[in-house]
Design an enzyme around this catalytic site. Sequence first.
Site, PDB file in Angstrom:
ATOM      1  CG  PHE A  84      27.869  -0.367  89.790  1.00  7.90           C
ATOM      2  CD1 PHE A  84      27.592   0.281  88.603  1.00  7.90           C
ATOM      3  CD2 PHE A  84      28.043  -1.744  89.773  1.00  7.90           C
ATOM      4  CE1 PHE A  84      27.478  -0.442  87.406  1.00  7.90           C
ATOM      5  CE2 PHE A  84      27.932  -2.469  88.590  1.00  7.90           C
ATOM      6  CZ  PHE A  84      27.648  -1.811  87.408  1.00  7.90           C
ATOM      7  CB  CYS A  85      27.087  -3.669  94.217  1.00  8.93           C
ATOM      8  SG  CYS A  85      28.692  -3.995  93.443  1.00  8.93           S
ATOM      9  CB  VAL A  86      22.990  -0.615  96.296  1.00  9.64           C
ATOM     10  CG1 VAL A  86      21.533  -0.263  96.624  1.00  9.64           C
ATOM     11  CG2 VAL A  86      23.745  -0.943  97.585  1.00  9.64           C
TER      12      VAL A  86
END
Length: 325
Positions: A84-86
């Site tokens: 998700f953060c990537v």
Amino acid sequence: MDGDLLVGETAGGQRGDLAFAAGEGVQKDFGIEGALPFVALSVAPPLLSGTWALMRESLLAGKASRTEKQVVAFGVSLANRCPFCVEAHTLLLHAGGNTLLADTVARGGEPADPAHRRLPAWSRDMRAAPPFPAREAPEFVGTALAFHFINRITSALPDETALSGGADVSELLGSEAGRALVRDVDSSPVPGERLPLLETEGEEPLWAAGTPIGTAFGALRTAAGLGAGLLSDEDAAFVRESVAGWDGVTPLPLTGGGLPDRADRPGVRLALLAARALYRITEEDVHARRVPPFTDHCLVQLIAFGAICAVERVEAGLLSVPGRV
């Protein structure tokens, strides 16, 4: 986690007002409505305000290049295997007009700009020589540590969903929400403006003493450390000692004496996984601890305790090399 956690269970009165104000600030400053980690943290307002403040003061505010700090956040998230953060940082690089850079790092390539090329390597091992001037260390170190924490909160949500919903990046950025995101990425928040929303305080780190980043980090460390109270003294010490003896890279074995059994010590297991192997947290691990009398607030606080132990371990590695900050 189930939907009720993502809705949040904040208390009423002033605490609820502060959580609402912090949530509004996240959307305004970060540019992503309903960002998963901040929605999850809404059940614990001191954690929400501390996490948001650290991210805001380090990544969004300040004088260092936001693009370069975004590359660091991407590198940390990639190393921590937080999809998700990537995806979020890839999208934010696109929104900032860095299309080639975003596409290059997303496919695992090496950026053409030497400065950009050195940043991902440093974000994977912060004991290396910093590829930025000393005056910018608080912003880069703060960004890296903020996402070591945020990655762990996000990865503890087994039902995390893709940010783009499968849409093409150009299509997404051309939407009304995408155009708003581009505007927010181009903005420059005033440093320290929202620190009054912090609900905790703590000792400032040496690498950011006397800065809004240091204030935010101290507040988050205090708020996250409260999760230790959900474990016995013996179990909390077990988590701290395990993380302190970790090299910050090697995955935690899923068998053997290092990781307690889910049925016997679910709280210790979840905290350790959050700290040392966040990408290995399963829905079973979460639900084993999510039983009465423990609430969603307790669950998030426990995960935050494991996360801050990992952040402190990474910070200790950085400080162990003289002259790095």
